[in-house]
Design a protein around this motif. Sequence first.
Motif: not given
Length: 277
Positions: A61, A64, A78-80, A82
């Motif tokens: 969190s 991001e 990056q989100r994918s 994570h």
Amino acid sequence: MFQFTSDCLLGVEKIDEEHRHLFELLNQGYDMLRNEYRGDKYSEIKNLLEELEEYADQHFSHEEEYMEKIRDPELILQRSQHLAFRQTITEFLVHNIDDEDEQQQLLEKLIDFLAKWLYNHIIASDILIGKLPPLEEWMIRENPCEFMEEYKTGIAMIDHEHEILFEIVGRANELVCSGTVRENPKEVLKILDELADYSQTHFADEEEYMKNIGYEGYNSQKRAHEAFLARLDAVEGEMKDRNPQTYMQSLVEFLLGWLVNHILQSDKKIPVDKNIL
């Protein structure tokens, strides 16, 4: 023990400290695995997994949010990554570990996963946070994949191989710019396979040169190379779950950014040995 080394530092204090704590959790698991006198480790494993889940959520969190703030172009990818980490930890949490042998097996798998993921993710992805210009700035250059004079190390073999890497990425970029990635999946995979193969060859040559001159940064370089290759290995699987055109656009930007950053920040520190050239 797994060391949080200087090549893992981003220069963003909060993120670096959180990465350092993730390594501490990794080492807690490693100590647990090595200690054969503790007997039943059920509660300790559950507590470690729950802390990993909670702390990773907190860290991702923060990371991001920082990337959103600076409009970092790697945010979507990056989100994918994570999300994939969270899913794996969740899978570990639902394992049946009542038996002590099962506990040891799970710990072995957990330590292997964490060590590979942390080193690869930090060195191949996180290290670029804040260092890449927005994608539009790469693409408004007449040729964003041109091998520039500033990238030269002075080591002829390495410079020649770097130039070839830029040329291969350039062909991938041409497909992206033409908007025909979806229509040419075989060509995309062919280029990426060529890039992976040539990267492996180049890294082997570069590492051999560093060993021959006794370069003290060899181990850090080798870890960075392994992380880059691991990222390329994951491409085909990642692409299946994403819009091919969007994914390749993000990937080309990563490849360009990684190469430029690695050359300027790492490769240019390798001494020129005229006896080897």
